[in-house]
Design an enzyme around this catalytic site. Structure first.
Site, PDB file in Angstrom:
ATOM      1  N   GLU A  40     -31.237 -24.110 -16.718  1.00 34.43           N
ATOM      2  CA  GLU A  40     -30.431 -23.244 -17.602  1.00 34.43           C
ATOM      3  C   GLU A  40     -31.417 -22.637 -18.588  1.00 34.43           C
ATOM      4  O   GLU A  40     -31.937 -23.333 -19.455  1.00 34.43           O
ATOM      5  CB  GLU A  40     -29.376 -24.056 -18.363  1.00 34.43           C
ATOM      6  CG  GLU A  40     -28.636 -25.130 -17.566  1.00 34.43           C
ATOM      7  CD  GLU A  40     -27.974 -24.615 -16.311  1.00 34.43           C
ATOM      8  OE1 GLU A  40     -27.625 -23.424 -16.284  1.00 34.43           O
ATOM      9  OE2 GLU A  40     -27.835 -25.387 -15.349  1.00 34.43           O
ATOM     10  N   CYS A  94     -28.712 -19.022 -26.516  1.00 34.84           N
ATOM     11  CA  CYS A  94     -29.139 -18.399 -25.261  1.00 34.84           C
ATOM     12  C   CYS A  94     -28.254 -17.211 -24.928  1.00 34.84           C
ATOM     13  O   CYS A  94     -28.665 -16.275 -24.256  1.00 34.84           O
ATOM     14  CB  CYS A  94     -29.095 -19.419 -24.133  1.00 34.84           C
ATOM     15  SG  CYS A  94     -27.476 -20.146 -23.890  1.00 34.84           S
TER      16      CYS A  94
HETATM   17  P1  NAD Z   1     -38.238 -25.140 -24.540  1.00 39.05           P
HETATM   18  O1  NAD Z   1     -38.311 -24.608 -23.169  1.00 39.05           O
HETATM   19  O2  NAD Z   1     -39.408 -24.942 -25.425  1.00 39.05           O
HETATM   20  O3  NAD Z   1     -37.987 -26.729 -24.491  1.00 39.05           O
HETATM   21  C1  NAD Z   1     -36.886 -27.309 -23.818  1.00 39.05           C
HETATM   22  C2  NAD Z   1     -37.263 -28.719 -23.380  1.00 39.05           C
HETATM   23  O4  NAD Z   1     -38.225 -28.662 -22.325  1.00 39.05           O
HETATM   24  C3  NAD Z   1     -37.895 -29.540 -24.497  1.00 39.05           C
HETATM   25  O5  NAD Z   1     -37.421 -30.858 -24.372  1.00 39.05           O
HETATM   26  C4  NAD Z   1     -39.388 -29.433 -24.195  1.00 39.05           C
HETATM   27  O6  NAD Z   1     -40.136 -30.513 -24.676  1.00 39.05           O
HETATM   28  C5  NAD Z   1     -39.395 -29.410 -22.680  1.00 39.05           C
HETATM   29  N1  NAD Z   1     -40.527 -28.725 -22.069  1.00 39.05           N
HETATM   30  C6  NAD Z   1     -41.233 -27.688 -22.554  1.00 39.05           C
HETATM   31  N2  NAD Z   1     -42.167 -27.295 -21.650  1.00 39.05           N
HETATM   32  C7  NAD Z   1     -42.018 -28.098 -20.570  1.00 39.05           C
HETATM   33  C8  NAD Z   1     -42.670 -28.189 -19.297  1.00 39.05           C
HETATM   34  N3  NAD Z   1     -43.672 -27.370 -18.959  1.00 39.05           N
HETATM   35  N4  NAD Z   1     -42.261 -29.125 -18.423  1.00 39.05           N
HETATM   36  C9  NAD Z   1     -41.243 -29.957 -18.732  1.00 39.05           C
HETATM   37  N5  NAD Z   1     -40.601 -29.932 -19.928  1.00 39.05           N
HETATM   38  C10 NAD Z   1     -40.977 -29.001 -20.830  1.00 39.05           C
HETATM   39  O7  NAD Z   1     -36.896 -24.547 -25.191  1.00 39.05           O
HETATM   40  P2  NAD Z   1     -36.467 -24.562 -26.727  1.00 39.05           P
HETATM   41  O8  NAD Z   1     -37.362 -23.647 -27.479  1.00 39.05           O
HETATM   42  O9  NAD Z   1     -36.273 -25.950 -27.196  1.00 39.05           O
HETATM   43  O10 NAD Z   1     -35.001 -23.927 -26.634  1.00 39.05           O
HETATM   44  C11 NAD Z   1     -34.738 -22.556 -26.713  1.00 39.05           C
HETATM   45  C12 NAD Z   1     -34.643 -21.947 -25.335  1.00 39.05           C
HETATM   46  O11 NAD Z   1     -33.608 -22.571 -24.590  1.00 39.05           O
HETATM   47  C13 NAD Z   1     -34.283 -20.473 -25.354  1.00 39.05           C
HETATM   48  O12 NAD Z   1     -35.036 -19.810 -24.377  1.00 39.05           O
HETATM   49  C14 NAD Z   1     -32.808 -20.462 -24.979  1.00 39.05           C
HETATM   50  O13 NAD Z   1     -32.367 -19.257 -24.414  1.00 39.05           O
HETATM   51  C15 NAD Z   1     -32.762 -21.586 -24.002  1.00 39.05           C
HETATM   52  N6  NAD Z   1     -31.414 -22.106 -23.867  1.00 39.05           N
HETATM   53  C16 NAD Z   1     -30.742 -21.886 -22.691  1.00 39.05           C
HETATM   54  C17 NAD Z   1     -29.411 -22.318 -22.563  1.00 39.05           C
HETATM   55  C18 NAD Z   1     -28.612 -22.095 -21.321  1.00 39.05           C
HETATM   56  O14 NAD Z   1     -27.572 -22.720 -21.170  1.00 39.05           O
HETATM   57  N7  NAD Z   1     -29.006 -21.213 -20.411  1.00 39.05           N
HETATM   58  C19 NAD Z   1     -28.797 -22.968 -23.639  1.00 39.05           C
HETATM   59  C20 NAD Z   1     -29.524 -23.169 -24.806  1.00 39.05           C
HETATM   60  C21 NAD Z   1     -30.837 -22.742 -24.921  1.00 39.05           C
END
Ligand code: NAD
Length: 495
Positions: A254, A288
């Site tokens: 997501e 998001c």
């Molecule tokens: P992020 O991608 O930086 O982090 C999300 C999670 O993934 C964290 O726990 C992080 O530690 C982990 N992570 C980061 N890089 C990784 C990797 N290479 N491998 C495995 N794990 C990894 O996201 P964020 O900044 O915390 O959240 C904001 C983002 O989330 C925005 O892009 C937003 O659009 C998206 N989002 C999407 C939805 C949806 O339902 N589609 C909902 C909410 C937020």
């Protein structure tokens, strides 16, 4: 003893940031800071991925062997624990993310609501089906859990979004290793405690504290049967690549959006303006589903933009517990605020026209004013998700152009049309590429009783919310008779 949490303690770029002390974080610890004050909120040790996964593997058989009704009972008790802890959890979410208390309360209510939605979704999407084929036996379809699932959560809704995966995963009979965002670990930990108090064992739902490196190690671990991820497209793509050679592992992604909101003919300009402002700026644009691109029919442009600006000028930006309540809080940290202001300046220098400037409201802290910029004349608009209170406006003359503009993105999470006739909406719905398409309603707050997911860079066709159940169990088809019965009627020599 080195690491500085990026942005939150960075005094290099802005020497005036004296209110925030330089904090040295020992290696092996994660520290969470309150965006609205800069104060340290929580600190904890990073977890051990191997240990968590091994413990989860040991716990899985017993969790999966319980009757389905027992697991549902435990998850309903979890909802009760969240109800009991609602104030505490909402306060923690508000402090850790900076969002207003009213919004944090709404997030906690969504967590509770997810439980009954997920119970229904399990029955609806993954229930048992049987068809009696007479002498050929009974054909049945039942579902099995995958095993140990990794749930990775984002910071912006640190309780509700992980729950959107944890709850259906546990109901289906999986155990979960949950890695909350490194920017909101305290909310994740508090949430997990509600599961444990409800009777879900600490092995069946584990919290792995850590940053992206822990996320990487977790998703690549042999002992994990699948990954349920909510976060940025950047991280989602990295996870997809990592697991490309493991087609047997379920991967639900997501991810972000660059969501269009098209405004067409409507006499209700004030309502249209309210929809725009709510879609673009709720949560300081850290949703998001936030509207990032406002696409407006030329003839409506002046009237609509005037009202949008007037409303945006009235937005109260403040700390979570301020009185009167703010509409929106700060963004998550100084680094994010710096990145957003730099993006605004980039759009300006590329031919954008500021309708409402992005202003840093506090030298030391990541409070930003809502910003609106007309990018119609920007030749090459960057197709990226600018995750903050910034909306880009494009003026168009005809509806085909509006649809083409809406689709001018690699993302495909949400799209909305405001105004227009039913025929316009039918064309919009048929031609716009997105997983959520609304008419005369904001882009944000999609219903958890429906599937929520996107296409393109927004998701891999495994939507969350009501359809999360699909990612938590796999179907097993069987043909069954209680005695062996078969005669071979063709191709045999006489006996
Ligand atoms: P992020 O991608 O930086 O982090 C999300 C999670 O993934 C964290 O726990 C992080 O530690 C982990 N992570 C980061 N890089 C990784 C990797 N290479 N491998 C495995 N794990 C990894 O996201 P964020 O900044 O915390 O959240 C904001 C983002 O989330 C925005 O892009 C937003 O659009 C998206 N989002 C999407 C939805 C949806 O339902 N589609 C909902 C909410 C937020």
């Amino acid at each position: 003893m080195v690491t500085i949490i990026p942005g939150r303690t960075d005094t290099k770029r802005n020497p005036n940031r004296q209110r925030i002390k330089q904090v040295t974080v020992p290696i092996g610890e994660i520290v969470s800071f309150e965006p609205a004050t800069g104060a340290e909120l929580w600190r904890g040790k990073v977890g051990d991925v191997d240990e968590c996964v091994a413990r989860a593997r040991r716990a899985w058989p017993a969790w999966a062997a319980q009757p389905h009704s027992t697991r549902i009972e435990l998850i309903r008790r979890f909802a009760n624990e969240v109800r009991k802890e609602a104030d505490k959890l909402a306060t923690m979410i508000a402090r850790e993310t900076g969002k207003p208390m009213w919004e944090a309360r709404g997030e906690v209510e969504s967590v509770v609501a997810r439980v009954e939605i997920s119970v229904r979704a399990y029955a609806d999407r993954t229930s048992q089906r049987k068809h009696d084929n007479g002498l050929s036996g009974v054909a049945s379809v039942r579902h099995k859990p995958h095993g140990v699932l990794a749930v990775l959560g984002p910071y912006n809704m640190p309780a509700d979004l992980p729950c959107g995966h944890i709850v259906p995963a546990l109901i289906a009979g999986n155990v979960v290793v949950f890695k909350p965002s490194e920017k909101a670990p305290a909310s994740g930990e508090l949430l997990a405690r509600c599961f444990h108090r409800a009777g879900v064992s600490a092995a069946a739902l584990q919290v792995l504290i850590g940053g992206p490196a822990h996320g990487q190690a977790l998703v690549a671990h042999d002992g994990i049967d699948g990954v349920l991820f909510t976060g940025s497209s950047h991280a989602g793509i990295a996870i997809n690549r990592k697991l490309a050679a493991n087609p047997g592992k379920i991967v639900a992604l997501e991810m972000g959006g660059n969501n269009p909101l098209v405004v067409w003919d409507t006499p209700k300009i004030a309502d249209a303006a309210a929809i725009v402002v709510q879609s673009a700026f709720t949560g300081a644009g850290q949703r998001c589903t936030a509207a990032r691109r406002l696409i407006v029919k030329s003839s409506l442009y002046d009237g609509l933009i005037e009202q949008v600006k007037r409303l945006a000028d009235r937005i109260i930006v403040g700390a979570p517990f301020d009185d009167p309540s703010p509409f929106m809080g700060p963004v998550i940290d100084n680094q994010t605020a710096d990145g957003l202001t730099e993006s605004f300046v980039y759009l300006l220098s590329s031919g954008g026209r500021a309708i409402k400037h992005m202003v840093r409201l506090n030298e030391d802290l990541p409070f930003l004013s809502p910003a609106i910029i007309d990018v119609t004349k920007v030749a090459e608009r960057p197709d990226i998700e600018l995750f903050g209170p910034l909306v880009q406006v494009v003026r168009v003359d005809d509806f085909d152009e509006a649809i083409a503009e809406a689709n001018a993105t690699r993302f495909g999470l949400v799209a909305a049309l405001v105004g227009g006739t039913p025929e316009h909406y039918n064309r919009f719905w048929a031609n716009v590429r997105a997983g959520v398409i609304n008419w005369n309603r904001p882009t944000i707050n999609p219903s958890a009783a429906a599937p929520i997911g996107g296409v393109g860079l927004s998701g891999n066709h495994r939507p969350a919310a009501f359809y999360a159940a699909d990612s938590c169990a796999y179907p097993v088809a069987s043909i069954e008779l209680n005695q062996p019965r078969l005669g071979i009627g063709i191709g045999l020599r006489d006996d």
